[in-house]
Design an enzyme around this catalytic site. Structure first.
Site, mmCIF file in Angstrom:
data_model
loop_
_atom_site.group_PDB
_atom_site.id
_atom_site.type_symbol
_atom_site.label_atom_id
_atom_site.label_comp_id
_atom_site.label_asym_id
_atom_site.label_seq_id
_atom_site.Cartn_x
_atom_site.Cartn_y
_atom_site.Cartn_z
ATOM 1 N N ALA A 11 17.203 13.691 -30.659
ATOM 2 C CA ALA A 11 18.034 14.555 -29.803
ATOM 3 C C ALA A 11 19.060 13.723 -29.042
ATOM 4 C CB ALA A 11 17.144 15.336 -28.833
ATOM 5 N N VAL A 14 24.102 12.411 -31.962
ATOM 6 C CA VAL A 14 24.329 13.128 -33.224
ATOM 7 C C VAL A 14 23.421 14.357 -33.311
ATOM 8 C CG1 VAL A 14 24.252 12.990 -35.746
ATOM 9 C CG2 VAL A 14 25.064 11.027 -34.434
ATOM 10 N N ARG A 83 22.013 -0.864 -33.295
ATOM 11 C CA ARG A 83 21.864 -2.318 -33.202
ATOM 12 C C ARG A 83 22.146 -2.775 -31.776
ATOM 13 N NH1 ARG A 83 24.337 -6.969 -36.498
ATOM 14 N NH2 ARG A 83 26.034 -5.556 -36.980
ATOM 15 N N ARG A 89 20.984 -7.199 -38.633
ATOM 16 C CA ARG A 89 20.927 -5.988 -39.454
ATOM 17 C C ARG A 89 19.541 -5.834 -40.077
ATOM 18 N NH1 ARG A 89 25.761 -3.406 -40.497
ATOM 19 N NH2 ARG A 89 27.528 -4.652 -39.846
ATOM 20 N N ASN A 96 14.143 0.700 -38.143
ATOM 21 C CA ASN A 96 14.438 2.066 -38.576
ATOM 22 C C ASN A 96 13.580 2.483 -39.768
ATOM 23 O OD1 ASN A 96 16.169 2.599 -36.514
ATOM 24 N ND2 ASN A 96 18.046 2.373 -37.698
ATOM 25 N N ASN A 121 21.144 5.462 -39.919
ATOM 26 C CA ASN A 121 21.662 4.285 -40.636
ATOM 27 C C ASN A 121 20.617 3.200 -40.812
ATOM 28 O OD1 ASN A 121 24.376 4.715 -41.377
ATOM 29 N ND2 ASN A 121 24.989 4.611 -39.219
ATOM 30 N N HIS A 176 27.802 3.992 -47.527
ATOM 31 C CA HIS A 176 28.413 4.244 -46.218
ATOM 32 C C HIS A 176 28.614 2.900 -45.512
ATOM 33 C CE1 HIS A 176 29.547 6.317 -42.673
ATOM 34 N NE2 HIS A 176 28.478 5.999 -41.980
HETATM 35 P P1 NAD Z 1 21.239 8.040 -30.218
HETATM 36 O O1 NAD Z 1 20.673 6.745 -29.769
HETATM 37 O O2 NAD Z 1 22.132 8.812 -29.308
HETATM 38 O O3 NAD Z 1 20.040 9.017 -30.652
HETATM 39 C C1 NAD Z 1 18.929 8.609 -31.390
HETATM 40 C C2 NAD Z 1 17.739 9.400 -30.875
HETATM 41 O O4 NAD Z 1 16.615 9.153 -31.732
HETATM 42 C C3 NAD Z 1 17.315 8.995 -29.447
HETATM 43 O O5 NAD Z 1 17.316 10.125 -28.601
HETATM 44 C C4 NAD Z 1 15.885 8.442 -29.652
HETATM 45 O O6 NAD Z 1 15.024 8.711 -28.573
HETATM 46 C C5 NAD Z 1 15.464 9.200 -30.909
HETATM 47 N N1 NAD Z 1 14.316 8.588 -31.598
HETATM 48 C C6 NAD Z 1 14.016 7.271 -31.784
HETATM 49 N N2 NAD Z 1 12.866 7.151 -32.462
HETATM 50 C C7 NAD Z 1 12.415 8.394 -32.708
HETATM 51 C C8 NAD Z 1 11.276 8.920 -33.375
HETATM 52 N N3 NAD Z 1 10.377 8.111 -33.924
HETATM 53 N N4 NAD Z 1 11.132 10.258 -33.423
HETATM 54 C C9 NAD Z 1 12.043 11.089 -32.872
HETATM 55 N N5 NAD Z 1 13.156 10.657 -32.234
HETATM 56 C C10 NAD Z 1 13.327 9.328 -32.157
HETATM 57 O O7 NAD Z 1 21.987 7.726 -31.586
HETATM 58 P P2 NAD Z 1 23.059 8.666 -32.328
HETATM 59 O O8 NAD Z 1 24.418 8.273 -31.913
HETATM 60 O O9 NAD Z 1 22.624 10.088 -32.199
HETATM 61 O O10 NAD Z 1 22.867 8.169 -33.836
HETATM 62 C C11 NAD Z 1 21.695 8.504 -34.533
HETATM 63 C C12 NAD Z 1 21.638 7.800 -35.889
HETATM 64 O O11 NAD Z 1 22.687 8.287 -36.717
HETATM 65 C C13 NAD Z 1 21.822 6.270 -35.823
HETATM 66 O O12 NAD Z 1 20.987 5.658 -36.779
HETATM 67 C C14 NAD Z 1 23.293 6.111 -36.214
HETATM 68 O O13 NAD Z 1 23.533 4.817 -36.732
HETATM 69 C C15 NAD Z 1 23.398 7.188 -37.262
HETATM 70 N N6 NAD Z 1 24.766 7.632 -37.568
HETATM 71 C C16 NAD Z 1 25.039 7.866 -38.873
HETATM 72 C C17 NAD Z 1 26.291 8.323 -39.259
HETATM 73 C C18 NAD Z 1 26.570 8.611 -40.692
HETATM 74 O O14 NAD Z 1 27.710 8.737 -41.075
HETATM 75 N N7 NAD Z 1 25.573 8.758 -41.524
HETATM 76 C C19 NAD Z 1 27.270 8.514 -38.273
HETATM 77 C C20 NAD Z 1 26.954 8.292 -36.942
HETATM 78 C C21 NAD Z 1 25.679 7.849 -36.596
#
Ligand code: NAD
Length: 310
Positions: A11, A14, A83, A89, A96, A121, A176
């Site tokens: 939550a 994203v 990160r 990485r 992750n 990611n 990606h």
């Molecule tokens: P964020 O840090 O705002 O949110 C991540 C959330 O995951 C946090 O609230 C955290 O508490 C929660 N979390 C961690 N471990 C957990 C678990 N075991 N169970 C449930 N929740 C858990 O990060 P974000 O900006 O929302 O990004 C989320 C992911 O999306 C990252 O890995 C980011 O790199 C990836 N991302 C991918 C793309 C894409 O194009 N595919 C684009 C943007 C971000």
């Protein structure tokens, strides 16, 4: 027709924004899951309280467990760590890996018939991991990246030409990362290939900006990465499946010989409908494009290998 159920794991930026897009589109009821107590509940309640103002009819709840996710049609996974300074990485990948493996197992236990849309990611590797950890068939697990990368290319083309984004279609292949493969030959403005409208120099500049677009946002935000466009991309995939629209979108999917690649999750155009990934579209590529795909796949393979035993 029964109400559809969408679970969003994570939550953060994203995940919460995906909940917003999905709710305002009334795609179904939404369960927001996070490991931190209060964050998913608070954001879900806040969003639910926006419903009377905006007039959307989705039930939205937040939780720290998986009970409430039972019987989900779609599960969007955004949980994970970003990160941090001093973290390689490789460290991030291992961290992750633990998160995505355990999240996927818990998701599948409650929703054995769902479709999984990965966002975390490194995207291609985490999609591969979720596919293996779920035991699902390859049409039911996919990653969101191509829609975002293509949308960035579309945005830059629109700005360069001073035209509406609505008329622009763009296609790209690959992992990606910086090695993604934008395809100007398959990108158009109202059916006109951009190669007819832009010079080679302009195209190369826009392609380069597209490759680095994620980093451009990180550079501006400083403490996070893009979230409006990535979440919109994930919800576009969910919508295509839930409404069986059969849109052709670039998505990260498991390949079994397509594009000459095997046992890899990689970005290619697919048809998305009620059956999930219903078809993989194989484009005819020239020698330069083939070489770019090979290079991108090499990077993704290396990252998948670094996962170790699954
Ligand atoms: P964020 O840090 O705002 O949110 C991540 C959330 O995951 C946090 O609230 C955290 O508490 C929660 N979390 C961690 N471990 C957990 C678990 N075991 N169970 C449930 N929740 C858990 O990060 P974000 O900006 O929302 O990004 C989320 C992911 O999306 C990252 O890995 C980011 O790199 C990836 N991302 C991918 C793309 C894409 O194009 N595919 C684009 C943007 C971000």
């Amino acid at each position: 027709m029964s109400r559809k159920k969408i679970t969003i794991v994570g939550a953060g930026n994203v995940g919460a924004t995906a909940a917003h897009w999905a709710a305002t589109k009334e795609l179904g009821d939404i369960v927001l899951v996070d490991i931190i107590d209060g964050i998913s509940q608070g954001k879900a309640l806040d969003l639910a309280e926006a419903a009377p103002i905006d007039g959307f009819d989705s039930r939205i709840i937040g939780t720290n467990g998986y009970e409430e996710t039972e019987g989900s049609d779609i599960v969007i996974i955004t949980s994970g760590l970003a990160r941090k300074p001093g973290m390689s990485r490789e460290d991030l990948l291992q961290k992750n890996k633990e998160i995505i493996q355990s999240v996927t197992e818990q998701v599948v236990a409650k929703s054995p018939h769902c479709f999984i849309i990965m966002v975390s990611n490194p995207l291609d590797t985490m999609t591969y991991l979720a596919l293996k950890a779920s035991g699902f068939s390859k049409n039911r697990v996919m990653g969101m990246a191509g829609i975002l990368d293509a949308a960035r290319f579309q945005t830059f083309i629109a700005v360069e030409l001073g035209v509406s984004v609505q008329d622009i279609q763009a296609m790209l292949l690959g992992g990606h990362g910086d090695d993604m493969v934008p395809l100007p030959r398959y990108s158009t403005v109202s059916g006109i290939p951009v190669t007819e409208l832009l010079s080679q120099e302009q195209i190369e500049r826009l392609v380069e900006r597209t490759r680095k677009a994620g980093g451009e946002i990180v550079g501006l935000l400083k403490t996070g990465s893009a979230f409006y466009s990535p979440s919109a991309g994930a919800v576009a995939m969910a919508e295509a499946i839930l409404k069986d629209t059969k849109r052709i979108l670039p998505c990260c999917v498991y390949l079994k010989g397509e594009y000459g690649l095997t046992d890899i999750c990689f970005g290619v155009p697919v048809k998305l409908g009620a059956g999930g990934v219903e078809e993989i579209v194989e484009l005819r590529l020239n020698a330069t494009e083939k070489e770019a795909v090979r290079r991108s796949a090499e990077g993704v393979k290396k990252s998948i290998d670094a996962l170790g035993a699954l």
